[in-house]
Design a protein around this motif. Structure first.
Motif, PDB file in Angstrom:
ATOM      1  N   ASP A 221       0.902  -1.212   0.016  1.00  0.00           N
ATOM      2  CA  ASP A 221      -0.052   0.111  -0.068  1.00  0.00           C
ATOM      3  C   ASP A 221       0.905   1.301  -0.207  1.00  0.00           C
ATOM      4  O   ASP A 221       0.244   2.338  -0.287  1.00  0.00           O
ATOM      5  CB  ASP A 221      -1.095   0.039   1.033  1.00  0.00           C
ATOM      6  N   ASP A 224       3.345   3.479  -4.821  1.00  0.00           N
ATOM      7  CA  ASP A 224       2.594   3.904  -5.862  1.00  0.00           C
ATOM      8  C   ASP A 224       2.428   3.553  -7.282  1.00  0.00           C
ATOM      9  O   ASP A 224       1.294   3.471  -7.673  1.00  0.00           O
ATOM     10  CB  ASP A 224       2.951   5.468  -5.988  1.00  0.00           C
ATOM     11  N   CYS A 225       3.471   3.075  -7.839  1.00  0.00           N
ATOM     12  CA  CYS A 225       3.690   2.585  -9.153  1.00  0.00           C
ATOM     13  C   CYS A 225       4.178   1.287  -9.329  1.00  0.00           C
ATOM     14  O   CYS A 225       5.250   1.111  -8.637  1.00  0.00           O
ATOM     15  CB  CYS A 225       4.211   3.640 -10.050  1.00  0.00           C
ATOM     16  N   PRO A 269      -7.588  -4.807  -9.239  1.00  0.00           N
ATOM     17  CA  PRO A 269      -7.421  -3.280  -8.848  1.00  0.00           C
ATOM     18  C   PRO A 269      -6.114  -3.042  -8.360  1.00  0.00           C
ATOM     19  O   PRO A 269      -5.774  -1.834  -8.689  1.00  0.00           O
ATOM     20  CB  PRO A 269      -8.649  -3.184  -7.536  1.00  0.00           C
ATOM     21  N   ASN A 270      -5.193  -3.693  -7.522  1.00  0.00           N
ATOM     22  CA  ASN A 270      -4.057  -3.137  -7.467  1.00  0.00           C
ATOM     23  C   ASN A 270      -3.159  -2.657  -8.840  1.00  0.00           C
ATOM     24  O   ASN A 270      -2.553  -1.948  -8.734  1.00  0.00           O
ATOM     25  CB  ASN A 270      -3.198  -4.294  -6.862  1.00  0.00           C
ATOM     26  N   ILE A 272      -4.430  -2.033 -11.636  1.00  0.00           N
ATOM     27  CA  ILE A 272      -5.104  -0.781 -12.312  1.00  0.00           C
ATOM     28  C   ILE A 272      -4.552   0.373 -11.527  1.00  0.00           C
ATOM     29  O   ILE A 272      -4.168   1.308 -12.183  1.00  0.00           O
ATOM     30  CB  ILE A 272      -6.645  -1.026 -12.316  1.00  0.00           C
ATOM     31  N   GLN A 273      -4.645   0.368 -10.326  1.00  0.00           N
ATOM     32  CA  GLN A 273      -3.980   1.673  -9.476  1.00  0.00           C
ATOM     33  C   GLN A 273      -2.516   1.955  -9.769  1.00  0.00           C
ATOM     34  O   GLN A 273      -2.489   2.933  -9.908  1.00  0.00           O
ATOM     35  CB  GLN A 273      -4.201   1.290  -7.904  1.00  0.00           C
ATOM     36  N   LYS A 274      -1.808   0.807  -9.633  1.00  0.00           N
ATOM     37  CA  LYS A 274      -0.386   1.034  -9.755  1.00  0.00           C
ATOM     38  C   LYS A 274       0.145   1.388 -11.205  1.00  0.00           C
ATOM     39  O   LYS A 274       1.518   1.735 -11.184  1.00  0.00           O
ATOM     40  CB  LYS A 274       0.397  -0.024  -8.987  1.00  0.00           C
ATOM     41  N   ILE A 277      -3.688   4.497 -12.948  1.00  0.00           N
ATOM     42  CA  ILE A 277      -4.090   5.490 -12.116  1.00  0.00           C
ATOM     43  C   ILE A 277      -3.247   6.096 -11.389  1.00  0.00           C
ATOM     44  O   ILE A 277      -3.104   7.679 -11.823  1.00  0.00           O
ATOM     45  CB  ILE A 277      -5.236   5.011 -11.184  1.00  0.00           C
ATOM     46  N   ASN A 278      -2.263   5.616 -10.610  1.00  0.00           N
ATOM     47  CA  ASN A 278      -1.300   6.735 -10.163  1.00  0.00           C
ATOM     48  C   ASN A 278      -0.314   7.168 -10.831  1.00  0.00           C
ATOM     49  O   ASN A 278       0.008   8.294 -10.901  1.00  0.00           O
ATOM     50  CB  ASN A 278      -0.644   5.643  -8.992  1.00  0.00           C
ATOM     51  N   LYS A 281      -1.682  10.002 -12.587  1.00  0.00           N
ATOM     52  CA  LYS A 281      -1.860  11.281 -11.561  1.00  0.00           C
ATOM     53  C   LYS A 281      -0.604  11.873 -11.200  1.00  0.00           C
ATOM     54  O   LYS A 281      -0.666  13.137 -11.174  1.00  0.00           O
ATOM     55  CB  LYS A 281      -2.604  10.820 -10.203  1.00  0.00           C
TER      56      LYS A 281
END
Ligand SMILES: [Zn+2]
Length: 354
Positions: A221, A224-225, A269-270, A272-274, A277-278, A281
């Protein structure tokens, strides 16, 4: 079939200009697309290094002709280019500072050389640091003193992930990335990677201990990437007297992550987030409309360098059994990759900072 957004790899060494016997914009972006990556951020330690308007133009001209996926190019921080680098912010992926020793000429040993970059580079864009261990702590202190974001490249150590966690808890503007080789390999794997050639195990940061690897997984967690630090060198170079550090990784990232999902160590989802999305951003990257990746999550196979598209011709994951294959990539409304074939030409890729 699972549908994912196009992945963004914020750390790629394309090797063009200057070292196209290792890789170029065409082969690097073929590897990207075959790995489900639709946007890459290219590092500046090419030959020549990318550190001013003229050298940036050199890289972007090559990319415009040869890239098959979208991209942006980092500017390298040199001893006296802080104003030139800052003036190119809008045209670049960001600023890359080499604070520790690695492949290439760009390195800033003295903290007085860091200061003008922290002062001059626009505060809404992250500075990416190659900084290991205590150098990383110094970089985070700089982020706090100058009150600006830094992004720590390729963290590999327990002490690093724990310090970043503490810094985030204090509100310091720090983000970080981890590479697949630091998540899936430890220094115990070097003999298996090497096939009797120890140079093949050379990478910066070095492969770490199993305890370090475990700490990265335990603190997922904080990360970030995902970033590959795709750093191709030929086998001849890796097996030479002076082996350059670096592993290829663009095409094996997603299969390794999907295998970890299959092993219940990560979730979709991990990923996709890293990987989407991250990075979007952190680096203020645009959306890629009508862009997605289709994977067959049940396809089991072995990784073999002979099936990969990097010019370097080898992989530290040779022979690994993975589960999850990229079957189709749609990039800005066009089929770019399907069942092992590339359906867009060199030059289809767009500079996302243009
Ligand atoms: Zn790198």
């Amino acid at each position: 079939m699972i549908k994912l957004p196009g992945l963004i790899d914020p750390h790629v060494h394309v090797r063009e200009p200057g070292q196209t016997h290792k890789e170029d914009w065409d082969t690097a972006t073929q590897s990207a697309l075959a790995g489900g990556v639709t946007m890459i951020l290219a590092m500046p330690n090419t030959k020549p290094p990318i550190f001013d308007a003229a050298t940036l133009d050199l890289a972007l001209t090559a990319a415009k002709q040869n890239a098959r996926c979208d991209y942006a190019q980092f500017i390298g921080a040199g001893p006296d280019n802080s104003e030139a680098a800052a003036s190119l912010t809008d045209k670049s992926a960001g600023l890359k500072m080499y604070l520790d020793s690695t492949f290439g000429e760009l390195r800033l040993d003295d903290m007085t050389l860091w200061m003008p970059h922290f002062v001059n580079f626009p505060k809404d864009m992250p500075i990416v640091l190659h900084s290991e261990s205590r150098t990383m702590a110094a970089g985070i202190l700089f982020a706090a003193i100058y009150d600006r974001p830094v992004h720590i490249a390729h963290i590999s150590l327990k002490e690093e992930v724990l310090l970043i966690k503490a810094a985030k808890e204090r509100g310091i503007k720090v983000t970080c990335e981890v590479c697949p080789h630091h998540l899936f390999l430890s220094k115990d794997d070097i003999p298996a990677i090497s096939y009797g050639h120890p140079g093949r195990g050379e990478v910066r940061p070095r492969l770490a201990t199993k305890e370090d690897v475990e700490a990265l997984w335990q603190n997922m967690d904080v990360i970030d990437c995902f970033a590959t630090d795709h750093a191709p060198h030929t086998l001849e170079e890796k097996d030479s007297e002076n082996p350059p550090p670096g592993f290829p990784g663009l095409e094996t990232l997603l299969p390794l992550l999907l295998t970890a999902v299959s092993d219940s160590r990560l979730t979709i989802p991990n990923i996709i987030q890293k990987s989407a999305i991250n990075p979007r951003k952190i680096f203020h990257l645009p959306e890629q409309p009508e862009t997605w990746v289709e994977v067959d999550e049940n396809a089991s196979y072995e990784i073999h360098a002979s099936d990969l598209h990097s010019r370097c011709g080898w992989s530290p994951f040779e022979g690994w059994k993975v589960k999850g294959r990229v079957t189709r990539v749609v990039l800005r409304g066009r089929e770019a990759f399907k069942d092992g074939k590339f359906l867009v030409q060199p030059g289809y890729g767009q500079n996302v900072r243009a």
